[in-house]
Design a protein around this motif. Structure first.
Motif, PDB file in Angstrom:
ATOM      1  N   UNK A 128      18.310 -88.600  53.530  1.00  0.00           N
ATOM      2  CA  UNK A 128      17.647 -88.894  53.865  1.00  0.00           C
ATOM      3  C   UNK A 128      17.537 -89.467  56.032  1.00  0.00           C
ATOM      4  N   UNK A 129      16.488 -88.854  56.217  1.00  0.00           N
ATOM      5  CA  UNK A 129      16.386 -88.851  58.450  1.00  0.00           C
ATOM      6  C   UNK A 129      15.024 -89.857  58.736  1.00  0.00           C
ATOM      7  N   UNK A 130      15.384 -90.615  59.067  1.00  0.00           N
ATOM      8  CA  UNK A 130      14.462 -90.717  60.433  1.00  0.00           C
ATOM      9  C   UNK A 130      13.904 -90.444  61.296  1.00  0.00           C
ATOM     10  N   UNK A 131      13.159 -90.608  61.948  1.00  0.00           N
ATOM     11  CA  UNK A 131      12.168 -90.157  63.426  1.00  0.00           C
ATOM     12  C   UNK A 131      11.484 -90.954  63.760  1.00  0.00           C
ATOM     13  N   UNK A 132      12.076 -91.806  64.402  1.00  0.00           N
ATOM     14  CA  UNK A 132      11.851 -93.560  64.956  1.00  0.00           C
ATOM     15  C   UNK A 132      10.807 -93.133  65.982  1.00  0.00           C
ATOM     16  N   UNK A 133      10.537 -92.228  67.154  1.00  0.00           N
ATOM     17  CA  UNK A 133       9.690 -92.268  67.558  1.00  0.00           C
ATOM     18  C   UNK A 133       7.751 -92.219  66.829  1.00  0.00           C
ATOM     19  N   UNK A 134       8.142 -90.713  65.960  1.00  0.00           N
ATOM     20  CA  UNK A 134       7.025 -91.895  64.696  1.00  0.00           C
ATOM     21  C   UNK A 134       6.935 -92.382  63.841  1.00  0.00           C
ATOM     22  N   UNK A 135       8.096 -92.880  63.851  1.00  0.00           N
ATOM     23  CA  UNK A 135       7.726 -94.113  62.766  1.00  0.00           C
ATOM     24  C   UNK A 135       8.320 -93.813  61.569  1.00  0.00           C
ATOM     25  N   UNK A 136       8.320 -92.430  61.205  1.00  0.00           N
ATOM     26  CA  UNK A 136       8.426 -91.620  59.955  1.00  0.00           C
ATOM     27  C   UNK A 136       9.997 -91.631  59.604  1.00  0.00           C
ATOM     28  N   UNK A 137      10.082 -91.473  57.820  1.00  0.00           N
ATOM     29  CA  UNK A 137      11.633 -90.792  57.198  1.00  0.00           C
ATOM     30  C   UNK A 137      10.948 -89.814  56.263  1.00  0.00           C
ATOM     31  N   UNK A 138      12.105 -88.949  56.492  1.00  0.00           N
ATOM     32  CA  UNK A 138      11.936 -87.975  55.807  1.00  0.00           C
ATOM     33  C   UNK A 138      12.780 -87.972  53.988  1.00  0.00           C
ATOM     34  N   UNK A 139      12.829 -87.962  53.119  1.00  0.00           N
ATOM     35  CA  UNK A 139      13.540 -87.872  52.304  1.00  0.00           C
ATOM     36  C   UNK A 139      13.364 -85.854  51.632  1.00  0.00           C
TER      37      UNK A 139
END
Lengths: 119, 108
Positions: free
Chosen positions: A70-81
């Motif tokens: 699991x990762x996230x991109x704060x600038x895009x308010x997006x989480x990845x699985x």
């Protein structure tokens, strides 16, 4: 209002990887964690793991250790699985769900992304 | 591993009280969360932490716990309450987070 937009349906071959995104809106992204839950056809939901949106700490179910990231991109308010080494049993709907800090509660859910693993 | 046990189905007439149970060894300390899932939709939280309801959830949904059994009570069930209901909790080691097997509520 709190909303999640998940990426579209995927069809993958056994052994491949899949990466599903979940873009959040309507709240302070870094205040909450994000959980991932999957549900195979006709089965109960299955909790997979969580990520702190603020600092990126993660926790994974033992079932998925070594295959799930699991990762996230704060600038895009997006989480990845990302789930690797897919097998047919991974065919399921994958949901992201917001988690208030300090609890295992999942209070608002995305609509889900269907992942089909088939040769 | 850890298991939460629910009855597969519960059936009531409209206006009656529906009770859905969830059994688990850790439940006296780990209050479960209850989710409603209608066909083809994402789960929706209906009860949590000492009988709290999210905004927008009708008052007829209430939760209780006695020993190792938790109960979701729907007082005056409506046809629109027909759905699968899942309890969710964790064990005392905090290692396992699991859903119960689900209970299909029929209101007719």
């Amino acid at each position: 209002q709190v909303q999640f937009v998940q990426s579209g349906a995927e069809v993958k071959r056994p052994g491949a990887s899949v990466k599903v995104s979940c873009r959040a809106s309507g709240y302070s992204f870094t205040t909450y964690a994000m959980h991932w839950v999957r549900q195979a056809p006709g089965q109960r939901p299955e909790w997979m793991g969580w990520i702190s949106a603020a600092v990126g700490n993660t926790g994974y179910s033992q079932t998925f250790q070594g295959r799930l990231t699991l990762t996230r991109d704060i600038s895009a308010s997006t989480v990845f699985m990302e789930l690797r080494n897919l097998r047919s049993e991974d065919t399921a709907v994958y949901f992201c769900a917001r988690g208030p800090p300090g609890t295992i509660l999942m209070d608002v859910w995305g609509k889900g992304t269907t992942v089909t693993v088939s040769s | 591993s850890y298991e939460l046990t629910q009855p597969p189905s519960v059936s009531v007439s409209p206006g009656q009280t529906a009770r859905i149970t969830c059994s688990g060894d850790a439940l006296p300390e780990k209050y479960p969360y209850w989710y409603q899932q209608k066909s083809g939709q994402a789960p929706v939280l209906v009860n949590y932490e000492d009988n709290k309801r999210p905004s927008g959830i009708p008052e007829r949904f209430s939760g209780s716990i006695s020993g190792t059994m938790a109960t979701l009570t729907i007082s005056g069930a409506q046809v629109e309450d027909e759905a699968d209901y899942y309890c969710f909790s964790r064990d005392n080691t905090e290692i396992y987070r699991v859903f119960g097997g689900g209970t299909k509520l029929t209101v007719l």
